[in-house]
Enzyme design. Structure first.
Site, mmCIF file in Angstrom:
data_model
loop_
_atom_site.group_PDB
_atom_site.id
_atom_site.type_symbol
_atom_site.label_atom_id
_atom_site.label_comp_id
_atom_site.label_asym_id
_atom_site.label_seq_id
_atom_site.Cartn_x
_atom_site.Cartn_y
_atom_site.Cartn_z
ATOM 1 N N ASN A 154 -3.487 -5.011 9.707
ATOM 2 C CA ASN A 154 -2.279 -5.143 10.524
ATOM 3 C C ASN A 154 -2.487 -6.084 11.697
ATOM 4 O OD1 ASN A 154 -0.790 -3.444 8.886
ATOM 5 N ND2 ASN A 154 -1.217 -1.616 10.108
ATOM 6 N N GLU B 118 -9.129 -5.725 10.899
ATOM 7 C CA GLU B 118 -8.202 -4.817 10.206
ATOM 8 C C GLU B 118 -6.922 -5.560 9.823
ATOM 9 O OE1 GLU B 118 -4.736 -2.491 9.881
ATOM 10 O OE2 GLU B 118 -5.204 -3.522 11.774
ATOM 11 N N HIS C 114 -4.313 5.634 5.598
ATOM 12 C CA HIS C 114 -4.291 5.054 6.936
ATOM 13 C C HIS C 114 -3.058 5.501 7.734
ATOM 14 C CE1 HIS C 114 -7.435 2.150 5.803
ATOM 15 N NE2 HIS C 114 -6.721 1.860 4.726
ATOM 16 N N ASP C 115 -1.888 5.162 7.207
ATOM 17 C CA ASP C 115 -0.646 5.306 7.965
ATOM 18 C C ASP C 115 -0.221 6.750 8.202
ATOM 19 O OD1 ASP C 115 -0.609 2.547 8.080
ATOM 20 O OD2 ASP C 115 0.700 2.342 6.338
ATOM 21 N N ASP D 2 0.851 -1.184 0.000
ATOM 22 C CA ASP D 2 0.000 0.000 0.000
ATOM 23 C C ASP D 2 0.892 1.241 0.000
ATOM 24 O OD1 ASP D 2 -1.938 1.921 0.297
ATOM 25 O OD2 ASP D 2 -3.003 0.877 1.897
#
Length: 298
Positions: free
Chosen positions: A164, A162, A233-234, A13
């Site tokens: 991770n 999710e 997200h990150d 990603d």
């Protein structure tokens, strides 16, 4: 100044690369080092070094970490597109210490000063806690992109599990139950910060080598997922060290429910004022995307 280690599975990603760029380009953050986790950690390390070079900052060391899951009981996902179009072979990697050793050494030598920002599976962090249990008392905070409690305004639209967490639920369970101070930046908020192909074109408009590279990575990931949007997200996890007011939170205890099947790893949140986890439930999307554009893509 917020001192941090970024623990990442950069490569599939595009948002990991954007998160790293945001950390490097934010004066509020002092990036001490980068650790890679899950899959081909050496390729991931070279990708991180390439992004640093594009940011004009090549002084931060990168430490490859754990390849497998904590118990070696789950297949590791490797998309095969990691590093495509980045010409990472020109990134030399010196022999150095293992990511887990680096995390333990840095946190323990700087008690109460180091934030661990985790934007991948939690294997490195879990292993560090197993090897040095005192780490949970010495880390300033674990800011974790991971999990979902489905208690915010977007709950009905969210998956139950999710990425991770499901990649290594045993590691996630250990970290959540460790007692370490955790800020959970999960799908409850990150699914609210999507960008479209049109947004991607706007971000590329500055024409800088970094902006062009990142937006190509974003486009490639959209093509890989066969959709016209993606989520940041990150970068939102990294943004917590720039402006915590972007989110609203509630203190909870988090339990990871998992078994031998795949996918598994539901993060169950119970409101608890004595809990060790601040869970992000809402986010100011416009302010976050403005920050991202000004810091990374301008």
């Amino acid at each position: 100044m917020n001192r941090m280690i970024l623990d990442t599975d950069i490569g599939t990603d595009s948002d990991d690369a954007v998160a790293l760029s945001l950390a490097l380009r934010s004066p509020e953050i002092q990036l001490e080092g980068v650790t890679t986790v899950y899959g081909n950690v050496h390729v991931r390390a070279k990708i991180a070094k390439k992004i640093m070079a594009l940011c004009g900052d090549i002084e931060v060391d990168v430490y490859p970490g754990i390849v497998q899951t904590l118990l070696h009981n789950r297949e590791v996902f490797w998309a095969g597109i990691e590093g495509e179009g980045l010409d990472i072979e020109d990134q030399s990697m010196k022999d150095g210490k293992h990511a887990v050793d680096y995390i333990i050494e840095t946190v323990m030598n700087n008690p109460g000063e180091i934030n661990l920002v985790t934007i991948g599976p939690l294997t490195n962090i879990a292993a560090a806690i197993i090897r040095e249990p005192r780490l949970v008392k010495n880390v300033k905070e674990i800011i974790m992109m991971g999990g979902v409690v489905r208690l915010g305004s977007s709950a009905i639209e969210l998956p139950a599990i999710e990425h991770n967490v499901k990649c290594d639920p045993e590691a996630a369970s250990l970290v959540f139950s460790s007692g370490a101070p955790i800020l959970m930046v999960g799908l409850d908020v990150t699914r609210q910060v999507s960008i479209t192909r049109q947004d991607k074109d706007d971000l590329a408009a500055s024409g800088t080598p970094l902006a062009i590279t990142l937006t190509k990575q974003i486009e490639g990931y959209m093509d890989y997922r066969k959709r016209d949007f993606t989520f940041m997200h990150d970068p939102l996890a990294v943004a917590m060290l720039v402006n915590r007011q972007l989110v609203t939170t509630r203190r909870m205890s988090i339990q990871v429910d998992y078994d031998h099947r795949h996918p598994t790893g539901i993060t169950v949140g119970e409101p608890n004022e004595e809990g060790n986890v601040e869970v992000c439930l809402e986010v100011d999307r416009d302010s976050f995307l403005k920050l991202l554009k000004e810091r990374v893509f301008c």
